[in-house]
Design a protein around this motif. Structure first.
Motif, PDB file in Angstrom:
ATOM      1  N   VAL A 311       0.838  -1.202   0.000  1.00 30.90           N
ATOM      2  CA  VAL A 311       0.000   0.000   0.000  1.00 30.90           C
ATOM      3  C   VAL A 311       0.872   1.250   0.000  1.00 30.90           C
ATOM      4  O   VAL A 311       0.634   2.199  -0.758  1.00 30.90           O
ATOM      5  CB  VAL A 311      -0.944  -0.007   1.221  1.00 30.90           C
ATOM      6  CG1 VAL A 311      -1.646   1.345   1.361  1.00 30.90           C
ATOM      7  CG2 VAL A 311      -1.974  -1.118   1.092  1.00 30.90           C
ATOM      8  N   TYR A 314       2.887   1.631  -3.561  1.00 32.04           N
ATOM      9  CA  TYR A 314       2.212   1.831  -4.845  1.00 32.04           C
ATOM     10  C   TYR A 314       1.031   2.802  -4.790  1.00 32.04           C
ATOM     11  O   TYR A 314       0.405   3.068  -5.815  1.00 32.04           O
ATOM     12  CB  TYR A 314       1.742   0.477  -5.389  1.00 32.04           C
ATOM     13  CG  TYR A 314       2.875  -0.515  -5.530  1.00 32.04           C
ATOM     14  CD1 TYR A 314       3.965  -0.225  -6.345  1.00 32.04           C
ATOM     15  CD2 TYR A 314       2.873  -1.714  -4.827  1.00 32.04           C
ATOM     16  CE1 TYR A 314       5.022  -1.118  -6.469  1.00 32.04           C
ATOM     17  CE2 TYR A 314       3.921  -2.619  -4.941  1.00 32.04           C
ATOM     18  CZ  TYR A 314       4.998  -2.316  -5.758  1.00 32.04           C
ATOM     19  OH  TYR A 314       6.043  -3.195  -5.870  1.00 32.04           O
ATOM     20  N   GLY A 315       0.737   3.344  -3.623  1.00 30.81           N
ATOM     21  CA  GLY A 315      -0.388   4.269  -3.528  1.00 30.81           C
ATOM     22  C   GLY A 315      -0.226   5.515  -4.381  1.00 30.81           C
ATOM     23  O   GLY A 315      -1.205   6.092  -4.858  1.00 30.81           O
ATOM     24  N   VAL A 344      -8.088   6.259  -2.500  1.00 25.60           N
ATOM     25  CA  VAL A 344      -6.704   5.819  -2.341  1.00 25.60           C
ATOM     26  C   VAL A 344      -6.058   6.449  -1.112  1.00 25.60           C
ATOM     27  O   VAL A 344      -5.341   5.791  -0.351  1.00 25.60           O
ATOM     28  CB  VAL A 344      -5.887   6.160  -3.604  1.00 25.60           C
ATOM     29  CG1 VAL A 344      -4.417   5.769  -3.422  1.00 25.60           C
ATOM     30  CG2 VAL A 344      -6.468   5.458  -4.819  1.00 25.60           C
ATOM     31  N   CYS A 345      -6.333   7.736  -0.903  1.00 31.04           N
ATOM     32  CA  CYS A 345      -5.612   8.484   0.123  1.00 31.04           C
ATOM     33  C   CYS A 345      -5.895   7.963   1.526  1.00 31.04           C
ATOM     34  O   CYS A 345      -4.991   7.876   2.362  1.00 31.04           O
ATOM     35  CB  CYS A 345      -5.962   9.968   0.024  1.00 31.04           C
ATOM     36  SG  CYS A 345      -4.908  11.032   1.037  1.00 31.04           S
ATOM     37  N   TRP A 348      -3.890   4.756   2.113  1.00 32.33           N
ATOM     38  CA  TRP A 348      -2.459   5.069   2.193  1.00 32.33           C
ATOM     39  C   TRP A 348      -2.133   5.755   3.520  1.00 32.33           C
ATOM     40  O   TRP A 348      -1.148   5.422   4.186  1.00 32.33           O
ATOM     41  CB  TRP A 348      -2.068   5.957   1.013  1.00 32.33           C
ATOM     42  CG  TRP A 348      -0.588   6.083   0.800  1.00 32.33           C
ATOM     43  CD1 TRP A 348       0.225   5.204   0.150  1.00 32.33           C
ATOM     44  CD2 TRP A 348       0.255   7.152   1.238  1.00 32.33           C
ATOM     45  NE1 TRP A 348       1.524   5.662   0.152  1.00 32.33           N
ATOM     46  CE2 TRP A 348       1.573   6.851   0.816  1.00 32.33           C
ATOM     47  CE3 TRP A 348       0.027   8.328   1.945  1.00 32.33           C
ATOM     48  CZ2 TRP A 348       2.654   7.694   1.075  1.00 32.33           C
ATOM     49  CZ3 TRP A 348       1.104   9.171   2.209  1.00 32.33           C
ATOM     50  CH2 TRP A 348       2.393   8.852   1.776  1.00 32.33           C
TER      51      TRP A 348
END
Length: 424
Positions: A311, A314-315, A344-345, A348
């Motif tokens: 995570v 590659y985030g 995504v944020c 991450w």
């Protein structure tokens, strides 16, 4: 033995987080709801004064400059004092400054320079609150509960600060800048009250042992200067290649975020290309939070399934792709980009924050966390200034393309390596 230990940790994760945590969460989420409304109010108030991209970027610079100048001192103060007490004092100062801004707005006596000056003071106080919040949490729950606690807090923060906050802020500011700021002041007052109900000295979590190769550091606040304590935290951060790379990747993302969010009002609000009314801009910005709210409850399980290291490594690809979508002059595409960023944020962030909290010694966490945030947050004012220059040089769409490229380049050239096992 290992199986029994894992079973104990799994059982601890499923236990309730407790009443003190609920008070902490109440303080943090009301503060962040106020922040969400405040951050939408200031650019909209600025647009009511001027539509100059340079002026908007300068006010954004004043709002974000505290993250560069106040973060490191905030870390030292939170290590020297109880973080909850620091949060309480800073929240009270922030409330007083906001009340002054609110009164001036009601009187119609809030010129651009004074708006920027008071916003800088509010931002400095808010930095102490935010640094204190992350420093306080490991003292309020057990180490094995940190992923659950972080996911709980960040999901609520996202819902209120990024979803309801901007939506309500856009509506209230459309009725008048004074009304919007008064609503924020009420929320900040609730934060002060909630922090006042948290016990002054909650039991501290057992300190995490430093990873192999890191020196065991101790401090004596009565003998060391502020500069010496700052240097101690920065030396530890500099000696951890994993944290350095995470900090640089986070800085690239936040630089993109600052550029994009500084220019988004000019792009979205009429007469900008999206031609939205002010009241709708808050709803558009709330798409950021919709993705985070969707992902938040599943963040812990997503990290377990994909692996914390994957995570964090590659985030950046997902974040960069989301920023690129903002360059398309279409409301649905921009909304989808903001939604994707939120998805995504949140995952991450939960992975990175939990990793830092479980691998940095607790007696150094405030300063190391402040050093980390100085790197990652310090780019916010730079991004605000850069946004104005990019808008003048390559146009608004070109600025969004530059913003999207930064996290992608960081993911390619700054892959996160050398992750250590949690020692909590």
């Amino acid at each position: 033995m290992l199986t029994a230990l894992r079973s104990d940790r799994t059982a601890s994760r499923s236990e309730p987080l407790g009443p003190v945590f609920r008070l902490y969460q109440s303080a943090v989420v009301t503060s962040d709801l106020g922040d969400g409304m405040y951050r939408i109010a200031v650019p909209l108030i600025t647009l009511g004064i001027t539509h100059s991209a340079l002026s908007v970027s300068l006010v954004g610079f004043a709002v974000r400059l505290p993250w560069l100048v106040a973060t490191l001192p905030a870390g030292v103060v939170n290590d020297r004092a109880t973080p909850v007490r620091v949060m309480r004092a800073a929240s009270l100062l922030r409330l007083v400054l906001l009340a002054a801004m609110c009164a001036l707005a009601f009187l119609g006596e809030l010129p651009l320079w004074l708006l920027a000056l008071i916003a800088f003071g509010i931002g400095c106080a808010g930095t102490f609150v935010d640094v204190g919040a992350q420093s306080a949490l490991p003292r309020l729950v057990r180490p094995e509960q940190l992923p659950k606690a972080n996911a709980t807090v960040q999901s609520a923060q996202t819902l209120l600060a990024q979803l309801l906050g901007p939506a309500l802020g856009g509506v209230v500011v459309a009725l008048g800048s004074g009304q919007g700021l008064a609503t924020v002041a009420v929320l900040y007052a609730v934060t002060v009250v909630a922090l006042g109900r948290i016990p002054s000295a909650p039991a501290a979590a057992p300190p995490a042992s430093p990873p192999a190769g890191a020196a065991s550091l101790r401090r004596d606040a009565s003998l060391k200067s502020l500069t010496g304590e700052l240097a101690e935290g920065l030396r530890y951060l500099g000696g951890r290649p994993d944290l350095r790379r995470l900090a640089l990747a986070g800085a690239a993302n936040n630089l993109s975020y600052s550029i994009s969010l500084t220019l988004l009002p000019l792009w979205a609000v009429a007469p900008g290309p999206l031609r939205l009314p002010q009241i709708s801009y808050g709803l558009l910005l709330a798409c950021l939070a919709v993705g985070s709210v969707i992902a938040g409850p599943f963040a812990g399980r997503t990290i377990d399934r994909l692996g914390q290291g994957h995570v964090m490594r590659y985030g950046g690809f997902g974040l960069g792709a989301s920023y690129l979508m903002l360059a398309v002059p279409s409301v649905p595409v921009v909304a989808a980009g903001l939604l994707g960023y939120g998805l995504v944020c949140i995952v991450w962030n939960v992975a990175v924050v939990s990793y830092r909290q479980t691998t940095v010694p607790s007696e150094l966490f405030g300063r190391v966390n402040a050093g980390y945030r100085w790197i990652t947050w310090g780019v916010f004012p730079i991004g605000s200034l850069l946004a104005g220059a990019l808008a003048e040089g390559v146009g608004l769409a070109g600025a969004f393309l530059v913003a999207g490229a930064l996290p992608l380049l960081a993911a390619v050239f700054l892959p996160v390596r050398g992750l250590v096992e949690s020692t909590a």
